[in-house]
Scaffold this active site. Structure first.
Site, mmCIF file in Angstrom:
data_model
loop_
_atom_site.group_PDB
_atom_site.id
_atom_site.type_symbol
_atom_site.label_atom_id
_atom_site.label_comp_id
_atom_site.label_asym_id
_atom_site.label_seq_id
_atom_site.Cartn_x
_atom_site.Cartn_y
_atom_site.Cartn_z
ATOM 1 N N HIS A 58 41.644 36.453 32.624
ATOM 2 C CA HIS A 58 41.647 36.394 34.092
ATOM 3 C C HIS A 58 42.189 35.070 34.639
ATOM 4 O O HIS A 58 41.726 34.595 35.677
ATOM 5 C CB HIS A 58 40.226 36.639 34.602
ATOM 6 C CG HIS A 58 40.148 37.245 35.971
ATOM 7 N ND1 HIS A 58 40.490 36.554 37.124
ATOM 8 C CD2 HIS A 58 39.767 38.467 36.380
ATOM 9 C CE1 HIS A 58 40.305 37.328 38.170
ATOM 10 N NE2 HIS A 58 39.857 38.507 37.757
ATOM 11 N N ASN B 144 37.320 44.960 35.065
ATOM 12 C CA ASN B 144 37.578 45.692 36.290
ATOM 13 C C ASN B 144 36.348 46.510 36.719
ATOM 14 O O ASN B 144 35.240 46.252 36.278
ATOM 15 C CB ASN B 144 38.830 46.566 36.155
ATOM 16 C CG ASN B 144 39.656 46.589 37.436
ATOM 17 O OD1 ASN B 144 39.183 47.014 38.486
ATOM 18 N ND2 ASN B 144 40.889 46.119 37.354
ATOM 19 N N ARG B 145 36.573 47.494 37.557
ATOM 20 C CA ARG B 145 35.467 48.190 38.211
ATOM 21 C C ARG B 145 35.092 49.495 37.512
ATOM 22 O O ARG B 145 35.966 50.227 37.041
ATOM 23 C CB ARG B 145 35.814 48.484 39.675
ATOM 24 C CG ARG B 145 35.944 47.220 40.508
ATOM 25 C CD ARG B 145 36.497 47.497 41.900
ATOM 26 N NE ARG B 145 36.581 46.247 42.671
ATOM 27 C CZ ARG B 145 37.611 45.423 42.640
ATOM 28 N NH1 ARG B 145 38.667 45.699 41.873
ATOM 29 N NH2 ARG B 145 37.607 44.311 43.347
ATOM 30 N N GLU C 61 46.267 40.667 34.594
ATOM 31 C CA GLU C 61 45.168 41.064 33.720
ATOM 32 C C GLU C 61 45.531 42.336 32.952
ATOM 33 O O GLU C 61 45.297 43.453 33.429
ATOM 34 C CB GLU C 61 43.897 41.293 34.535
ATOM 35 C CG GLU C 61 43.529 40.152 35.467
ATOM 36 C CD GLU C 61 42.560 40.588 36.545
ATOM 37 O OE1 GLU C 61 41.524 41.196 36.207
ATOM 38 O OE2 GLU C 61 42.841 40.336 37.735
ATOM 39 N N HIS D 279 33.720 43.698 35.991
ATOM 40 C CA HIS D 279 33.951 42.704 34.930
ATOM 41 C C HIS D 279 32.742 42.487 34.017
ATOM 42 O O HIS D 279 32.431 41.357 33.628
ATOM 43 C CB HIS D 279 34.390 41.374 35.535
ATOM 44 C CG HIS D 279 35.760 41.394 36.140
ATOM 45 N ND1 HIS D 279 36.770 42.221 35.701
ATOM 46 C CD2 HIS D 279 36.295 40.650 37.166
ATOM 47 C CE1 HIS D 279 37.862 42.014 36.413
ATOM 48 N NE2 HIS D 279 37.597 41.070 37.312
ATOM 49 N N GLN E 20 46.313 44.726 35.751
ATOM 50 C CA GLN E 20 45.868 44.480 37.118
ATOM 51 C C GLN E 20 46.614 43.263 37.650
ATOM 52 O O GLN E 20 46.529 42.170 37.083
ATOM 53 C CB GLN E 20 44.364 44.225 37.156
ATOM 54 C CG GLN E 20 43.771 44.224 38.555
ATOM 55 C CD GLN E 20 43.440 45.612 39.054
ATOM 56 O OE1 GLN E 20 43.624 46.600 38.351
ATOM 57 N NE2 GLN E 20 42.924 45.710 40.267
ATOM 58 N N ASP F 108 45.845 44.053 44.390
ATOM 59 C CA ASP F 108 44.705 44.080 43.473
ATOM 60 C C ASP F 108 44.708 45.462 42.835
ATOM 61 O O ASP F 108 43.776 46.249 43.005
ATOM 62 C CB ASP F 108 43.398 43.796 44.218
ATOM 63 C CG ASP F 108 42.219 43.550 43.271
ATOM 64 O OD1 ASP F 108 42.458 43.461 42.049
ATOM 65 O OD2 ASP F 108 41.079 43.467 43.749
ATOM 66 N N TYR G 150 44.353 32.537 36.736
ATOM 67 C CA TYR G 150 45.143 32.518 37.967
ATOM 68 C C TYR G 150 46.332 31.590 37.734
ATOM 69 O O TYR G 150 46.162 30.381 37.553
ATOM 70 C CB TYR G 150 44.321 31.971 39.132
ATOM 71 C CG TYR G 150 43.180 32.825 39.616
ATOM 72 C CD1 TYR G 150 43.230 33.444 40.883
ATOM 73 C CD2 TYR G 150 42.023 32.989 38.858
ATOM 74 C CE1 TYR G 150 42.160 34.191 41.364
ATOM 75 C CE2 TYR G 150 40.957 33.739 39.322
ATOM 76 C CZ TYR G 150 41.026 34.343 40.574
ATOM 77 O OH TYR G 150 39.965 35.079 41.048
#
Length: 377
Positions: free
Chosen positions: A210, A109-110, A342, A135, A315, A276, A212
């Protein structure tokens, strides 16, 4: 003379091959010495491996420790691949994957403005998602080749990957030894165990898987009709740069409320371009040391995914920035083509004192487990 020439030609061929491999995978130079063999080098080349127990089939790669495909049966026993991705490794190696199926780190993440201070020392990271670091930076764990430590076949097939992250890599302090093991623990259950052990310095660690997911099949379109239930009474709201404000707010009465099952698309227009956001996993049942985090269902195929974890947050990302990606079998993935679950430490926790700490000290071990249970109902 001919024998000498043949030996020379072979030597030149070996040298050329070695130089090509080193040029493509420079991080593997340390594996070559006077006693090294090509077998050792091949162990750290990007490859695809399969785990198959007769019901569930999964393909993984040591590039990014990634899940490339995962096929599970629907209500009629029909197998479908339920993860987004590519047919070959080439698009992953070329950086074309928007984090498809990989493990991200050292910190998922950020991180706000790519900076943090630890024990009085300020560290600067790559700003790869302006104005933040995302990430793990420009070349996070999703973009490196992991060593294959062990692969087991049989009724409970598994594979273990290892990556040795060095002090200063992508700006993070200290060496870190990371392992990840994918195991098919039952006919329709996948377990992921992630561990990380720091060297001689404390360091932030927060790994995330991660993938999808699209339970109707990777090529079936969007997941807005999937239903979701999250065992989270709170969410961490974001500022204009997608960084948590530091608040922890209740979801009740908001578009973020998934405490009871509802379609992912029902309220999605009320949260901008899509979900998100980090959910606080604070109310799930427990089993074997793991908390119930999420239940996702596709009404068409009746496939269900139940996710369990020991992480404090998750997340939920609805593929908001996926646009025209040509994936497996020519399928075109667009916005909301999948949903990521996540599990993680809270985003920007290293800069947010009231969030659970993600700092791991020397002598401690980071442990993060995810249990993916597939079924039909």
């Amino acid at each position: 003379m001919r024998i000498t020439f043949l030996h020379l030609s072979a030597s030149v061929s070996v040298l050329v091959l070695t130089l090509i491999l080193l040029a493509r995978f420079p991080q593997q130079r340390k594996y070559l010495s006077s006693s090294s063999t090509f077998h050792e080098l091949k162990m750290t080349e990007p490859k695809i491996f399969e785990l198959n127990n007769g019901t569930t089939q999964i393909k993984v790669s040591n590039f990014g420790c990634s899940i490339l495909s995962l096929s599970v049966p629907d209500k009629d026993g029909k197998l479908d691949d339920v993860v987004l991705g590519f047919d070959t490794l080439e698009p992953y190696l070329k950086g074309m994957a928007p984090y498809f199926g990989c493990i991200v780190g050292r910190v998922a993440n950020r991180i706000k403005e790519g900076k943090f201070t630890l024990n009085g020392v300020e560290y600067s990271l790559a700003i790869n998602n302006p104005p933040n670091s995302l990430h793990g930076g420009q070349k996070g764990y999703d973009k490196v080749v992991w060593e294959v430590v062990e692969q087991k076949q049989g009724e409970i097939p598994s594979i273990t990957f290892k990556y040795q992250s060095h002090d200063g890599e992508e700006g993070f302090p200290g060496d870190l030894s990371v392992t990840a093991t994918y195991t098919l623990t039952s006919k329709t259950t996948l377990k992921l165990d992630m561990e990380a052990v720091p060297g001689n310095k404390p360091t932030p660690v927060s790994l995330a898987q991660h993938t999808y997911w699209n339970l109707a099949g990777h090529s079936s379109g969007d997941i807005l009709g999937h239903t979701a239930q999250l065992w989270a009474n709170h969410v961490t709201p974001l500022d204009q740069n997608s960084i948590p404000t530091g608040e922890i707010l209740p979801v009740k009465g908001t578009p973020f409320d998934f405490t009871t099952e509802k379609a992912i698309g029902r309220d999605i227009q009320q949260v901008g371009i899509g979900y998100d956001h980090n959910y606080v996993l604070d109310c799930g049942d427990e089993k074997e040391g793991l908390k119930h985090a999420a239940k996702i269902k596709d009404p068409k195929s009746s496939r269900v995914l139940n996710l369990w974890t020991n992480a404090p947050g998750m997340q939920v990302y609805t593929a908001n920035y996926v646009n025209g990606v040509v994936g497996k079998n020519g399928a075109v993935y667009n916005k909301h083509a999948g949903v990521c679950l996540e599990t993680q430490g809270f985003p920007n926790a290293i800069n947010t004192p009231n969030f659970p700490s993600i700092v791991v000290q020397p002598g401690e071990k980071y442990q993060h487990t995810m249990l993916f249970e597939f079924s039909v109902e």
